[in-house]
Scaffold this active site. Sequence first.
Site, PDB file in Angstrom:
ATOM      1  N   HIS A  18      39.751  40.690  38.203  1.00  0.00           N
ATOM      2  CA  HIS A  18      39.230  40.306  39.526  1.00  0.00           C
ATOM      3  C   HIS A  18      39.292  38.781  39.697  1.00  0.00           C
ATOM      4  O   HIS A  18      39.779  38.271  40.705  1.00  0.00           O
ATOM      5  CB  HIS A  18      37.779  40.770  39.673  1.00  0.00           C
ATOM      6  CG  HIS A  18      37.609  42.246  39.756  1.00  0.00           C
ATOM      7  ND1 HIS A  18      38.109  42.997  40.791  1.00  0.00           N
ATOM      8  CD2 HIS A  18      36.968  43.124  38.928  1.00  0.00           C
ATOM      9  CE1 HIS A  18      37.779  44.276  40.612  1.00  0.00           C
ATOM     10  NE2 HIS A  18      37.098  44.381  39.479  1.00  0.00           N
ATOM     11  N   TYR A 286      28.258  44.697  45.302  1.00  0.00           N
ATOM     12  CA  TYR A 286      29.285  44.917  44.292  1.00  0.00           C
ATOM     13  C   TYR A 286      30.033  43.609  43.991  1.00  0.00           C
ATOM     14  O   TYR A 286      30.497  42.917  44.902  1.00  0.00           O
ATOM     15  CB  TYR A 286      30.260  45.964  44.812  1.00  0.00           C
ATOM     16  CG  TYR A 286      31.164  46.587  43.785  1.00  0.00           C
ATOM     17  CD1 TYR A 286      30.645  47.287  42.704  1.00  0.00           C
ATOM     18  CD2 TYR A 286      32.540  46.503  43.906  1.00  0.00           C
ATOM     19  CE1 TYR A 286      31.474  47.874  41.775  1.00  0.00           C
ATOM     20  CE2 TYR A 286      33.377  47.092  42.991  1.00  0.00           C
ATOM     21  CZ  TYR A 286      32.836  47.775  41.919  1.00  0.00           C
ATOM     22  OH  TYR A 286      33.662  48.353  40.987  1.00  0.00           O
TER      23      TYR A 286
END
Length: 337
Positions: A18, A286
């Site tokens: 990510h 999240y």
Amino acid sequence: MSQRSFEILDVTLRDGSHAMRHAFTEQQVIDTAKGLDQAGVNYFEVSHGDGLGGSSLQYGLSKVDELKLIEAAASVCKTSKVSVLLIPGIGIKEDLQDAVKAGAEMVRVATHVTEADVAAQHIALGRELGLKTVGFLMMAHMASVEKIVEQAKLFESYGAEVIYVTDSAGYMLPHEVTERISALKQSVGCEIGFHGHNNLSMAMANTVAAVQAGATYIDGSLRALGAGSGNTQTEVMVAVLERLGYQTGIDLYSIMDVANDVVAPFMQRPQEITGSSLIMGYSGVYSSFLLHTQTAAKKFGVDERDILVELGRMKAVGGQEDLIYDVAQSFAVKQAL
């Protein structure tokens, strides 16, 4: 194999995807995998940040096919085993079969904390393929202890050998981790794991709480490289847990070397708690939403903190990344009035 009190599973090459915008190269993966193997880490994870099949316009395209990365990592390991993440609906059964051919030996099947029932066939397939098979309950702060126990029992009934409590948003506090791990230890027969994020600077404290409550699998990433404010920092975790009297089975100097000499040079930004990631932890959003939120905020000229707080109020979950742009656009419309 060294005697150890629990397994430390490193997620640098998956959760770190990510932060790297899914741009790991084969050489970066090979060098990191070698270092983890030499340091004595038994399991580490390699996948797109959103798991097998995650390379897409919605979740971000990978620079290198993840199967090549899995194969490259497995090819340099003498004792370490490669794990992969599979989120049903993003990854499919064929993705897992291909990952096994590339060298994967563990699968962690991840669902939202209230949706364990979608994982039955994937967990069954993991066992059929001879993999160490794990159930991974994401966003664990969004459910009561009773609900988590209910969902863990489903995972166990499908064949999961380890069940994780996952603090995806970096929202939880140590007493909340203790409550969840302790309840699972009392209610299911399989091993329990914990995966933390550091948005409120609680990742290490939460990891210690998990271990003290009985967790036998704990996650970390080198230099804390991961979504949002990153994960519990693997090399620091080794030092802290050794000081507490636990046996990690990992060589401290070797794990420090791979963190500082291999991973740090390719990090795109310092893994620190910024204003946005603090708001994510505060709001319970999240972690992988951060980069999408920053892009949306810039595109629509709105404050990214407003987007994150609104997403938290809406209880948005992984897989709803397109909602980020809808929220940003709605704020832009209001500003223009």
